[in-house]
Design an enzyme around this catalytic site. Structure first.
Site, PDB file in Angstrom:
ATOM      1  N   ASN A 175       0.838  -1.206   0.000  1.00 14.57           N
ATOM      2  CA  ASN A 175       0.000   0.000   0.000  1.00 14.57           C
ATOM      3  C   ASN A 175       0.873   1.256   0.000  1.00 14.57           C
ATOM      4  O   ASN A 175       1.826   1.301  -0.809  1.00 14.57           O
ATOM      5  CB  ASN A 175      -1.119  -0.034   1.059  1.00 14.57           C
ATOM      6  CG  ASN A 175      -0.710  -0.223   2.494  1.00 14.57           C
ATOM      7  OD1 ASN A 175      -0.121  -1.230   2.850  1.00 14.57           O
ATOM      8  ND2 ASN A 175      -1.057   0.713   3.349  1.00 14.57           N
ATOM      9  N   ASP A 176       0.613   2.205   0.807  1.00 12.79           N
ATOM     10  CA  ASP A 176       1.139   3.573   0.669  1.00 12.79           C
ATOM     11  C   ASP A 176       2.619   3.685   0.270  1.00 12.79           C
ATOM     12  O   ASP A 176       3.474   3.034   0.878  1.00 12.79           O
ATOM     13  CB  ASP A 176       1.030   4.320   1.996  1.00 12.79           C
ATOM     14  CG  ASP A 176      -0.254   4.042   2.743  1.00 12.79           C
ATOM     15  OD1 ASP A 176      -1.100   3.329   2.228  1.00 12.79           O
ATOM     16  OD2 ASP A 176      -0.382   4.548   3.862  1.00 12.79           O
TER      17      ASP A 176
END
Ligand code: DQQ
Length: 589
Positions: free
Chosen positions: A71-72
């Site tokens: 993710n991020d």
């Protein structure tokens, strides 16, 4: 009859929207529009390591690790000739969990070498997870990372802010990071410690370093401001830099200056007359981001969004599609500000486990302030051209109503296509019902999709299309007129992207484009890569990303068309398409 149905549908959708809005206001902890709540733990799936990695739908030139969940983007920076990208990663499976900071380096933001994870749970101050954060390069060229450590298990997830420094500054790869024992350096006091995370890159005012930490109080999203003289002892400012009611938890705030003119970026600490600032926040409740452009008084730490920026969940977005937890950094080598964003999958958890992977980082974008001062402009970094192969050029082709033509000769599943369209007149633009202004652009896109005949538009690309159009993802414009101006809608509609019936989220995404059409031209560029279509309308004024999973339109069975479904004829002034190669260094180790 058709019109009546349309109005009934509109009334229903208006009602549906009102309900959604109320749900949003009164219950900001729930998912809306099929988006995924953050930090949901799937204990039975989070440590199911991939046995096989399913290749179909894997991207060919986007950033992905060999397997498992990402993710991020975290702590992007440039150091001693290398770009560094850290990112949230589950080393044990293809769903969120067991989060560490994975680490890759590159000389050109295209070819990547994966290194061992840089930051992983090992100390009491990050025992249950190393969540998002940012890098700051201190004077003397010394990088420091600030990140969120999780100190109690899920579901409480108590959050503190930690720092880490390179073990060896002369290593340009920055392979090893030390997390000193005087961590954490920022703790929640009166703040909600389960909603207190994602420190920004710091900026310096000559005396103090300053960072923001994302948070919330009930439904008010907050960016708390902290100051420090030495980067170790941080004191919370009396007032947050900014907050907004009814926006819920602010994740991954980003705050940076932009020059009033030109395309160059600025170092995060630069201020001065005429310099604007951008505050971006990621809304956990909707999984959308919004940003404002405003004035920052550095001495008093007051940020006031300009009255041209809507300050709230309906504000401007970098991307109106699948794009979240983004972060920018200043690239001193090319004097530009670069934006990284994460695109989640739109299939099911079970699909992800089966694929053995989930999540991609989108192609980095250079961003700068529109000369009108009201919004940002984004464009894929120039290095992407390194991957361009076979080129097809088309020009001066007229598309009458209902026509579509194929762009042949490129690998349509993996392509970069850039076109300029023109039209003779704006007269046929349809009237824009003032009631629609209250609705989300995606609802208008939903009813007035690519197949509903219009006046000026819909026209654009049919990407990842099967030969007989059982599957396609249209990216298009539709021009409306109001009493005093034109309203240009841009859509990327996944509704017909796959003949797979179950388990896929296939939303229409849309945004309006603030563009001057007096020259009767508009441009559209799409980066197409097997399961992702990233599109840039009007030279990057509005951007939309869709994740799609065609069943038929894969590999050589994917096609690319240009279409027009409006009564006004559209001319393809020029179109260039390129087959896109895979980088020579994939992010594998
Ligand atoms: N993801 C991280 C958090 C952040 C969220 C955890 C945003 O730090 O708030 O993986 O996607």
């Amino acid at each position: 009859m058709l019109i009546r149905c349309f109005h009934i549908k509109m009334a229903l959708v208006t009602c549906f929207n009102t309900i959604l809005f109320l749900v949003f206001i009164f219950s900001l902890d729930v998912n809306i529009r099929g988006v995924e709540a953050s930090h949901q733990v799937f204990p039975e799936l989070q440590s199911v390591s991939a046995v096989n990695v399913q290749l179909v739908h894997r991207t060919g030139y986007h950033f992905q690790p060999k397997k498992h969940w990402i993710n991020d983007p975290n702590g992007p920076m440039y150091y001693k000739g290398f770009y560094h990208l850290f990112y949230q990663y589950n080393p044990k499976g293809a769903v969120w969990g067991n989060i560490v900071w994975a680490h890759s380096i590159s000389k050109d933001l295209i070819n990547w070498v994966a290194l061992e994870p840089a930051i992983f749970p090992s100390k009491p101050f990050d025992k249950y997870g190393c969540w998002s954060g940012s890098a700051t390069v201190l004077p003397g060229g010394k990088p420091v990372i600030m990140y969120t450590g999780i100190v109690t298990p899920s579901p409480v997830n108590t959050q503190v802010q930690n720092f880490a420094v390179p073990a060896n500054y002369s290593d340009p790869y920055l392979r090893e990071w030390i997390k000193p024992d005087n961590n954490p350096i920022v703790r929640a006091r009166s703040e909600n410690s389960s909603s207190f995370r994602d420190p920004t890159t710091a900026w310096f005012d000559g005396v103090h370093w300053k960072i923001l930490v994302g948070s919330r109080r009930k439904h008010r999203g907050i960016a708390y401001l902290y100051r420090s003289r030495n980067f170790l002892k941080w004191t919370k400012a009396k007032h947050p830099l900014h907050s907004k009611d009814r926006t819920g938890m602010w994740e991954c705030p980003d705050f940076y200056p932009v020059a009033p003119k030109g395309m160059n970026g600025l170092d995060t600490s630069v201020t001065g007359q005429d310099i604007k600032h951008v505050l971006k926040v990621s809304l956990d409740s909707t999984r959308y981001e919004y940003y404002t452009v405003g004035e920052y008084d550095r001495d008093n730490d007051i940020y006031v969004p300009d009255n041209t920026s809507v300050d709230g969940w309906a504000g401007l977005r970098y991307d109106y599609g699948n794009f979240y937890a983004s972060k920018t950094f200043f690239d001193p080598d090319k004097q530009r500000r670069i934006l990284w964003g994460w695109a989640n999958e739109s299939d099911s958890k079970q699909d992800d486990v089966q694929k053995g992977w989930a999540g991609i980082q989108l192609i980095p974008r250079k961003l700068w302030l529109d000369p009108n001062g009201k919004q940002l402009i984004q464009w894929p970094i120039e290095e992407i051209q390194l991957l361009r192969g076979q080129n097809i050029h088309m020009g001066s082709q007229v598309l009458n109503m209902g026509e579509h033509i194929e762009v042949k000769g490129v690998t349509a599943a993996q392509a970069d296509v850039d076109a300029t369209f023109s039209f003779k007149s704006l007269d046929r633009a349809e009237w824009f019902d003032p009631n629609w202004a209250k609705l989300d652009a995606l609802d208008v896109c939903d009813w007035m999709g690519s197949t509903v005949r219009g006046g000026l538009g819909p026209f654009g690309f049919l990407t990842l299309a099967s030969e007989k159009l059982e599957e396609y993802t249209p990216v298009f414009f539709r021009v409306f007129k109001t009493k005093d101006k034109l309203k240009v809608l841009m859509c990327s509609d996944a509704k017909r992207s796959s003949t797979t019936a179950e388990g896929l989220y296939k939303p229409p995404f849309a945004g309006y484009v603030d563009v001057d059409l007096s020259d009767k031209k508009i441009s559209l560029r799409s980066l197409i890569d097997n399961s992702v279509v990233e599109s840039f309308g009007a030279h990057g004024r509005t951007c939309i990303t869709s994740r799609v999973y065609p069943k038929i339109a894969i590999y050589n069975n994917a096609h690319l068309f240009v279409f027009n479904n409006g009564t006004e004829a559209i001319t393809i002034d020029s179109l260039d398409a390129w087959s896109m190669k895979a980088p020579s260094l994939m992010n594998n180790n």
